[in-house]
Write an enzyme that holds these catalytic residues in place. Structure first.
Site, PDB file in Angstrom:
ATOM      1  N   CYS A   1       2.479   1.751  13.163  1.00 12.94           N
ATOM      2  CA  CYS A   1       3.720   2.437  12.795  1.00 12.94           C
ATOM      3  C   CYS A   1       4.109   3.452  13.864  1.00 12.94           C
ATOM      4  O   CYS A   1       5.272   3.761  14.039  1.00 12.94           O
ATOM      5  CB  CYS A   1       3.546   3.157  11.463  1.00 12.94           C
ATOM      6  SG  CYS A   1       2.493   2.265  10.335  1.00 12.94           S
TER       7      CYS A   1
ATOM      8  N   HIS B   1      -2.735  -7.244   2.386  1.00 17.63           N
ATOM      9  CA  HIS B   1      -2.703  -7.810   3.748  1.00 17.63           C
ATOM     10  C   HIS B   1      -3.722  -7.183   4.692  1.00 17.63           C
ATOM     11  O   HIS B   1      -3.905  -7.659   5.807  1.00 17.63           O
ATOM     12  CB  HIS B   1      -1.282  -7.771   4.334  1.00 17.63           C
ATOM     13  CG  HIS B   1      -0.799  -6.435   4.819  1.00 17.63           C
ATOM     14  ND1 HIS B   1      -0.822  -6.073   6.140  1.00 17.63           N
ATOM     15  CD2 HIS B   1      -0.252  -5.394   4.158  1.00 17.63           C
ATOM     16  CE1 HIS B   1      -0.296  -4.853   6.265  1.00 17.63           C
ATOM     17  NE2 HIS B   1       0.045  -4.425   5.075  1.00 17.63           N
TER      18      HIS B   1
ATOM     19  N   GLN C   1      -7.810   0.854   3.919  1.00 18.89           N
ATOM     20  CA  GLN C   1      -8.657   0.372   5.021  1.00 18.89           C
ATOM     21  C   GLN C   1     -10.091   0.064   4.596  1.00 18.89           C
ATOM     22  O   GLN C   1     -10.877  -0.426   5.408  1.00 18.89           O
ATOM     23  CB  GLN C   1      -8.674   1.386   6.170  1.00 18.89           C
ATOM     24  CG  GLN C   1      -7.363   1.445   6.958  1.00 18.89           C
ATOM     25  CD  GLN C   1      -7.049   0.164   7.730  1.00 18.89           C
ATOM     26  OE1 GLN C   1      -7.924  -0.664   7.988  1.00 18.89           O
ATOM     27  NE2 GLN C   1      -5.789  -0.006   8.086  1.00 18.89           N
TER      28      GLN C   1
ATOM     29  N   GLY D   1       0.823  -1.206   0.000  1.00 18.16           N
ATOM     30  CA  GLY D   1       0.000   0.000   0.000  1.00 18.16           C
ATOM     31  C   GLY D   1       0.859   1.259   0.000  1.00 18.16           C
ATOM     32  O   GLY D   1       0.552   2.238  -0.686  1.00 18.16           O
ATOM     33  N   THR D   2       1.931   1.217   0.753  1.00 18.86           N
ATOM     34  CA  THR D   2       2.836   2.366   0.829  1.00 18.86           C
ATOM     35  C   THR D   2       3.382   2.707  -0.555  1.00 18.86           C
ATOM     36  O   THR D   2       3.421   3.879  -0.953  1.00 18.86           O
ATOM     37  CB  THR D   2       4.001   2.055   1.794  1.00 18.86           C
ATOM     38  OG1 THR D   2       3.454   1.735   3.075  1.00 18.86           O
ATOM     39  CG2 THR D   2       4.958   3.222   1.920  1.00 18.86           C
TER      40      THR D   2
ATOM     41  N   THR E   1      10.498  -7.757 -12.286  1.00 17.96           N
ATOM     42  CA  THR E   1       9.753  -8.972 -12.603  1.00 17.96           C
ATOM     43  C   THR E   1       8.567  -9.123 -11.657  1.00 17.96           C
ATOM     44  O   THR E   1       8.712  -8.996 -10.440  1.00 17.96           O
ATOM     45  CB  THR E   1      10.678 -10.202 -12.519  1.00 17.96           C
ATOM     46  OG1 THR E   1      11.764  -9.981 -13.412  1.00 17.96           O
ATOM     47  CG2 THR E   1       9.943 -11.479 -12.897  1.00 17.96           C
TER      48      THR E   1
HETATM   49  C1  LIG Z   1      -1.571  -0.262   6.221  1.00 15.80           C
HETATM   50  C2  LIG Z   1      -1.860   1.002   5.530  1.00 15.80           C
HETATM   51  C3  LIG Z   1      -1.032   1.496   4.504  1.00 15.80           C
HETATM   52  C4  LIG Z   1       0.253   0.821   4.123  1.00 15.80           C
HETATM   53  O1  LIG Z   1       0.071  -0.405   3.510  1.00 15.80           O
HETATM   54  P1  LIG Z   1       1.305  -1.425   3.450  1.00 15.80           P
HETATM   55  O2  LIG Z   1       0.868  -2.475   2.505  1.00 15.80           O
HETATM   56  O3  LIG Z   1       1.498  -1.932   4.832  1.00 15.80           O
HETATM   57  O4  LIG Z   1       2.481  -0.648   2.962  1.00 15.80           O
HETATM   58  C5  LIG Z   1      -1.385   2.662   3.870  1.00 15.80           C
HETATM   59  N1  LIG Z   1      -2.506   3.317   4.200  1.00 15.80           N
HETATM   60  C6  LIG Z   1      -3.330   2.882   5.160  1.00 15.80           C
HETATM   61  C7  LIG Z   1      -4.569   3.645   5.467  1.00 15.80           C
HETATM   62  C8  LIG Z   1      -3.029   1.717   5.872  1.00 15.80           C
HETATM   63  O5  LIG Z   1      -3.853   1.305   6.829  1.00 15.80           O
END
Ligand SMILES: *Cc1c(COP(=O)(O)O)cnc(C)c1O
Length: 391
Positions: free
Chosen positions: A330, A206, A184, A71-72, A242
């Site tokens: 975090c 995840h 979320q 997500g990051t 890849t």
């Molecule tokens: C967990 C989260 C992320 C980051 O996702 P990752 O896959 O852990 O990098 C970004 N934004 C929100 C709102 C999250 O809850």
């Protein structure tokens, strides 16, 4: 008693069916999708099927989806990618309560000389559309507003914000892009890029019972965006390297499972949340619920237990076999009050005593009964030791 996991906003267990769907791509089907032989074609087919499935589940077209490492990374590509493609200094808008993946990207852009407006939120953790309207400037390039917040669950008025932006876009020559971090919400509530009206949308597997280390980014066709890392032509030239076929397959499968059982899961989770919330209100004095159920996603319950430290409560609950979080995973480990609770105007002392319970469809009512059995005593014991508590 088995251990109880109430930290599903930090991460979730990977659904067995998703794991099963991934397994062949570690051993039997291991080709490189860029290869022209049958091994490559087979891998390519799996990757493109995962893309088609993911796209369909958010009402996008397959060529509008790229797979990322998380997500990051999706957030970073959306933000730096549009800014880099624009190629000039400009103005950007985000909210004060973004996840660090978005917030720190904007902080970095500020260091590089970009002007950023951070929208405030009310006591429920919701932005003001009026403030958004007033914040948009002649040189605004990008607006980033998260779909639901990860600490308190507050849902933002994405559709209405998109309307405001689209009206302005009709009047202006330059396009303002609209990004949402839907990490979320995807798999939990309806995420439809057409009704939301966004140009960019980030997801992470995840958080919806898929594997860690894979995300997706929706990029509406026509968005002017550049890659932020360089290498090959993978993922529509946006994310070289890849492709991780197994994980893309896992993301698509987990999203499909989540969307298919969304109504059922959200009903179950709502009951669990209400049970815990009502139980805590009944049994424990001097608490504050942070956020408002009416304007929030139902899998998060953020409560301040006044006069005690959230960290101590987390540790005691952990000893009792219950996993929770103090705000965002975090931020834990730092004693800084959460930026989200601060933005909501919550008193710093109360913010220190905040605990986030977050639920998944694997949680049961029996687990909540156990939490309600042990929590009042733990809170009482901690308060007895607290110099702030005067009862
Ligand atoms: C967990 C989260 C992320 C980051 O996702 P990752 O896959 O852990 O990098 C970004 N934004 C929100 C709102 C999250 O809850």
């Amino acid at each position: 008693m088995n251990k109880i996991y109430l930290d599903n906003s930090a991460t979730t267990i990977t659904d067995e069916a998703a794991v099963k769907a991934m397994l062949p791509y570690f051993s039997d089907i291991y080709g490189n999708p860029s290869s022209f032989h049958s091994f490559g074609r087979q891998a390519k087919k799996a990757l493109e099927d995962a893309r088609i499935k993911t796209a369909r589940l958010i009402n996008a077209k397959a060529d509008e989806i790229i797979f990322t490492a998380c997500g990051t990374e999706s957030d970073n590509i959306a933000i730096f990618g549009t800014v880099n493609a624009f190629g000039k200094k400009c103005h950007l808008i985000a909210t004060k309560i973004e996840h660090h993946a978005v917030l720190y990207s904007f902080k970095e852009l500020e260091k590089r000389g970009f002007a950023v407006t951070y929208l405030s939120v009310d006591k429920n953790g919701v932005i003001s559309l009026d403030e958004l309207k007033k914040s948009i400037r002649e040189d605004t390039l990008l607006v980033s507003i998260m779909h639901a917040n990860n600490e308190v669950g507050s849902l933002q008025p994405i559709e209405k914000a998109a309307k405001i932006i689209s009206v302005l876009n009709k009047e202006r020559r330059d396009k303002i892009y609209f990004h949402t971090d839907a990490v979320q919400t995807s798999g939990k509530i309806s995420v439809n890029v057409q009704t939301l009206g966004v140009d960019l949308l980030a997801m992470s597997a995840h958080k919806f019972n898929g594997p860690k280390g894979v995300g997706a980014l929706y990029i509406r066709s026509g968005v002017n965006i550049s890659p932020i890392i360089f290498g090959g032509h993978h993922e529509n030239n946006m994310r070289p390297g890849t492709e991780n076929i197994a994980y893309a397959v896992g993301l698509a499968k987990a999203l499909e499972l989540s969307v298919d059982s969304m109504a059922q899961n959200s009903q179950k989770i709502k009951i669990i949340k209400e049970k815990l919330q009502d139980g805590i209100i009944k049994r424990i004095p001097d608490i504050t619920i942070n956020g408002n159920s009416e304007t929030s996603i139902s899998n998060v319950l953020n409560i301040s237990f006044n006069y005690i430290e959230g960290e101590s409560l987390l540790a005691k609950l952990d000893m009792a076999g219950i996993a929770v979080s103090t705000g965002s995973a975090c931020a834990s480990g730092s004693s800084e009050p959460s930026h989200v609770l601060s933005a909501m105007g919550i008193d710093p002392i109360a913010a220190q005593g905040a605990i986030r319970f977050s639920f998944g469809h694997h949680n049961t009512e029996e687990e909540i009964d156990y939490v309600l059995d042990v929590l009042p005593k733990i809170v009482e014991d901690l308060r007895k030791m607290s110099p702030l508590y005067k009862r």
